[in-house]
Design a protein around this motif. Sequence first.
Motif, PDB file in Angstrom:
ATOM      1  N   ASP A 298       0.635  -1.402  -0.037  1.00  0.00           N
ATOM      2  CA  ASP A 298      -0.124   0.090   0.068  1.00  0.00           C
ATOM      3  C   ASP A 298       0.717   1.193  -0.153  1.00  0.00           C
ATOM      4  N   GLY A 299       2.093   1.073  -0.120  1.00  0.00           N
ATOM      5  CA  GLY A 299       3.050   2.193  -0.332  1.00  0.00           C
ATOM      6  C   GLY A 299       3.574   2.744   1.310  1.00  0.00           C
ATOM      7  N   THR A 300       3.033   2.190   2.378  1.00  0.00           N
ATOM      8  CA  THR A 300       3.380   2.715   3.709  1.00  0.00           C
ATOM      9  C   THR A 300       4.818   1.966   3.863  1.00  0.00           C
ATOM     10  N   ARG A 301       5.485   2.705   4.849  1.00  0.00           N
ATOM     11  CA  ARG A 301       6.885   2.057   5.229  1.00  0.00           C
ATOM     12  C   ARG A 301       6.786   0.920   6.250  1.00  0.00           C
ATOM     13  N   ALA A 302       7.169  -0.228   6.231  1.00  0.00           N
ATOM     14  CA  ALA A 302       7.452  -1.134   7.111  1.00  0.00           C
ATOM     15  C   ALA A 302       8.271  -0.480   8.379  1.00  0.00           C
ATOM     16  N   LEU A 303       7.581  -0.900   9.610  1.00  0.00           N
ATOM     17  CA  LEU A 303       8.232  -0.324  10.899  1.00  0.00           C
ATOM     18  C   LEU A 303       8.124   1.242  11.070  1.00  0.00           C
ATOM     19  N   GLY A 304       7.098   1.778  10.132  1.00  0.00           N
ATOM     20  CA  GLY A 304       6.481   3.084  10.313  1.00  0.00           C
ATOM     21  C   GLY A 304       7.791   4.122  10.272  1.00  0.00           C
ATOM     22  N   THR A 305       7.981   5.098  10.952  1.00  0.00           N
ATOM     23  CA  THR A 305       8.902   5.849  10.954  1.00  0.00           C
ATOM     24  C   THR A 305      10.265   5.608  11.717  1.00  0.00           C
ATOM     25  N   MET A 306      10.376   4.356  12.263  1.00  0.00           N
ATOM     26  CA  MET A 306      11.506   3.844  12.981  1.00  0.00           C
ATOM     27  C   MET A 306      12.572   3.937  11.948  1.00  0.00           C
ATOM     28  N   PRO A 307      13.961   4.470  12.285  1.00  0.00           N
ATOM     29  CA  PRO A 307      15.145   4.177  11.552  1.00  0.00           C
ATOM     30  C   PRO A 307      15.694   2.898  11.669  1.00  0.00           C
ATOM     31  N   VAL A 308      16.103   2.307  10.676  1.00  0.00           N
ATOM     32  CA  VAL A 308      16.644   1.013  10.450  1.00  0.00           C
ATOM     33  C   VAL A 308      17.993   1.131   9.664  1.00  0.00           C
ATOM     34  N   ALA A 309      19.166   0.689  10.521  1.00  0.00           N
ATOM     35  CA  ALA A 309      20.583   0.782   9.698  1.00  0.00           C
ATOM     36  C   ALA A 309      20.589  -0.457   9.129  1.00  0.00           C
ATOM     37  N   ALA A 310      20.935  -0.785   7.938  1.00  0.00           N
ATOM     38  CA  ALA A 310      21.022  -2.186   7.370  1.00  0.00           C
ATOM     39  C   ALA A 310      21.956  -2.190   6.103  1.00  0.00           C
ATOM     40  N   LYS A 311      22.611  -3.399   5.879  1.00  0.00           N
ATOM     41  CA  LYS A 311      23.425  -3.654   4.789  1.00  0.00           C
ATOM     42  C   LYS A 311      23.038  -4.825   3.781  1.00  0.00           C
ATOM     43  N   THR A 312      23.047  -4.787   2.722  1.00  0.00           N
ATOM     44  CA  THR A 312      22.448  -6.123   1.802  1.00  0.00           C
ATOM     45  C   THR A 312      23.593  -6.463   0.847  1.00  0.00           C
ATOM     46  N   GLY A 313      23.643  -7.783   0.511  1.00  0.00           N
ATOM     47  CA  GLY A 313      24.600  -8.089  -0.237  1.00  0.00           C
ATOM     48  C   GLY A 313      24.160  -9.291  -1.069  1.00  0.00           C
ATOM     49  N   THR A 314      24.645  -9.313  -2.257  1.00  0.00           N
ATOM     50  CA  THR A 314      24.284 -10.518  -3.198  1.00  0.00           C
ATOM     51  C   THR A 314      25.334 -10.949  -4.089  1.00  0.00           C
ATOM     52  N   LEU A 315      25.528 -12.238  -4.261  1.00  0.00           N
ATOM     53  CA  LEU A 315      26.505 -12.741  -5.051  1.00  0.00           C
ATOM     54  C   LEU A 315      26.351 -14.307  -5.426  1.00  0.00           C
ATOM     55  N   VAL A 316      26.387 -14.359  -6.826  1.00  0.00           N
ATOM     56  CA  VAL A 316      26.308 -15.948  -7.316  1.00  0.00           C
ATOM     57  C   VAL A 316      27.512 -16.599  -7.459  1.00  0.00           C
ATOM     58  N   GLY A 317      27.555 -17.892  -7.227  1.00  0.00           N
ATOM     59  CA  GLY A 317      28.696 -18.615  -7.330  1.00  0.00           C
ATOM     60  C   GLY A 317      28.558 -19.959  -6.578  1.00  0.00           C
ATOM     61  N   GLY A 318      29.909 -20.583  -6.373  1.00  0.00           N
ATOM     62  CA  GLY A 318      29.961 -21.737  -5.489  1.00  0.00           C
ATOM     63  C   GLY A 318      29.603 -22.825  -6.310  1.00  0.00           C
ATOM     64  N   SER A 319      29.828 -24.033  -5.580  1.00  0.00           N
ATOM     65  CA  SER A 319      29.177 -25.350  -6.085  1.00  0.00           C
ATOM     66  C   SER A 319      28.664 -26.152  -5.120  1.00  0.00           C
ATOM     67  N   PRO A 320      27.338 -26.443  -5.192  1.00  0.00           N
ATOM     68  CA  PRO A 320      26.555 -26.167  -6.347  1.00  0.00           C
ATOM     69  C   PRO A 320      26.274 -24.544  -6.464  1.00  0.00           C
ATOM     70  N   SER A 321      25.890 -24.322  -7.598  1.00  0.00           N
ATOM     71  CA  SER A 321      25.826 -22.851  -7.766  1.00  0.00           C
ATOM     72  C   SER A 321      24.734 -22.141  -6.859  1.00  0.00           C
ATOM     73  N   ARG A 322      24.874 -21.192  -6.103  1.00  0.00           N
ATOM     74  CA  ARG A 322      23.889 -20.486  -5.302  1.00  0.00           C
ATOM     75  C   ARG A 322      23.911 -19.102  -5.500  1.00  0.00           C
ATOM     76  N   MET A 323      22.718 -18.577  -5.251  1.00  0.00           N
ATOM     77  CA  MET A 323      22.500 -17.097  -5.203  1.00  0.00           C
ATOM     78  C   MET A 323      22.444 -16.801  -3.594  1.00  0.00           C
ATOM     79  N   PHE A 324      23.805 -16.227  -3.352  1.00  0.00           N
ATOM     80  CA  PHE A 324      23.886 -15.796  -1.756  1.00  0.00           C
ATOM     81  C   PHE A 324      23.051 -14.417  -1.569  1.00  0.00           C
TER      82      PHE A 324
END
Length: 378
Positions: A298-324
Motif C-alpha cells: 500500500d506504499g506505507t513504510r514497514a516499521l513506520g518511521t523507525m530508522p533502521v540501519a542495514a546492509k545488503t549483499g548478493t553474489l552468485v557462485g559456489g558449487s553447487p551454484s547458489r545465489m547468496f
Amino acid sequence: MRSRLHLALAAAAAVWLAPALASPAPPGVRKLHVEGGAFHATVGAAGKQVRLTLDPELQRAAERLLARSGAPEGAIVASDVRTGRILVWASRGSRDYVATPLAPSASLFKIVTAAALLEAGKVNVATPVCYTGGMSAITARDLEGRGATCTVFGEALGRSINGVFARLGGQHLTAADLRDKARDLGFDGEVPIDIPVAPSTANVPADSLGLARAAAGFWSGKLSPLGALFAMQTIANDGERVRFSLLAPPGAPARGDAAAPRSVDGRGLRPDVARTLRSMLELTTRRGTCAKAFRKPDGTRALGTMPVAAKTGTLVGGSPSRMFSWFASFAPSDRPEIAVSVMLANDISWRTKANLVGRELLETYFGRKRPGPVARRR
C-alpha cells in the motif's frame, strides 16, 4: 508429545555436530530442545546440560521464516545489542550455518572498507567520488581516469556502489588495512562468544586490481552470519566489541532476559566512525538497496518511521551454484535494541531474499512490543 519445533531443532542439532572431513566435532551445542518454556542444550566434551539465552517466540518466528524461504541453506541470528545476549540461533540445511562461514561476504565487506577509509581520515560523508562501471565486476579499466558518474561517499554504502569502494580502496588502503579492520569487525577470525565457532576469513590480495575488487566485496572471503551480526552490533554500540552470550548463567530465571553480564572485548571502531557508519547504513532502508523491501504494497513504510540501519549483499557462485543473499541490520538505529543477520543460499531460481526475511523478523520483534503501527520519533 513433542512439538514440530522440538523435533526440527533436535534433528538440526544432531546434524550440526556431525564430523567435518572426519575430524572430531568441536564441543559446541548439541541436543537443542525446549524445556519449561526455555531452550536447553548439551555442550562441551563432558556433555554438560545448559540453558540458552534464546527468546522462544522470536526463535519460532525465525524458524518459520527460514522454512518459508525455501532456500537450501540459510541462517538467522539476532542479538540484544546492549548486552550481547543471543535471541535467535536458527539454521536451515545440513549444518549449523549460523556459525559456519559458507557464503562470501559479498557487499557486506563494503562496511569494512568504509570503516577503514573513515578511520584513516581519507574520506568523509561529503567527499565527492566519480566512478565508471562496476555493476557486476571490477576491471582495470574501471579504475582508470576520472569516472563518468559522480556521487558523494555518504551515499555509496546504502546504495552499495561497487565502483566507489573499488576506487577509494585501491587509492587509499593496503591489504593489511582491510584485513586489520576485518578482524576488528568479525569478518576475519572468530567472534567473541561463549561457545566454539568457526572463524570467518577475509581474503585481500596485495595487487592493486585484486585489492580493489576485494574492497568492493567481490569474493573477499567467507563470512558466517554470526560474524555479520557482530559487525552490526559493534557499530550499534558506538564501536565497542560486546561479547555474545548464548549460555544462560547459572541461577538465571527460567524466563526473561537470561544472559551473562555485559562484557566488552576491546574496541573495533572509534565512536565517531561508528556514528558515521550508522548514518550511512540508515540510507539502505530509506532509499538504498532495500528501500523497496521496506515498503509495503500500500506504499506505507514497514516499521513506520523507525530508522533502521542495514546492509545488503548478493553474489552468485559456489558449487553447487547458489545465489547468496545477505541482510545485516540493527534497529532502531537512533537507540539500538536488536541486531539481526540473515543469510540465504538460494538456488539460482529463488523464492525470497534475505532483506525481506530480516524485515519480517524485525516486525515480529517490534510488533509484540508496541501495539498498533510501529513508529519511532527521531
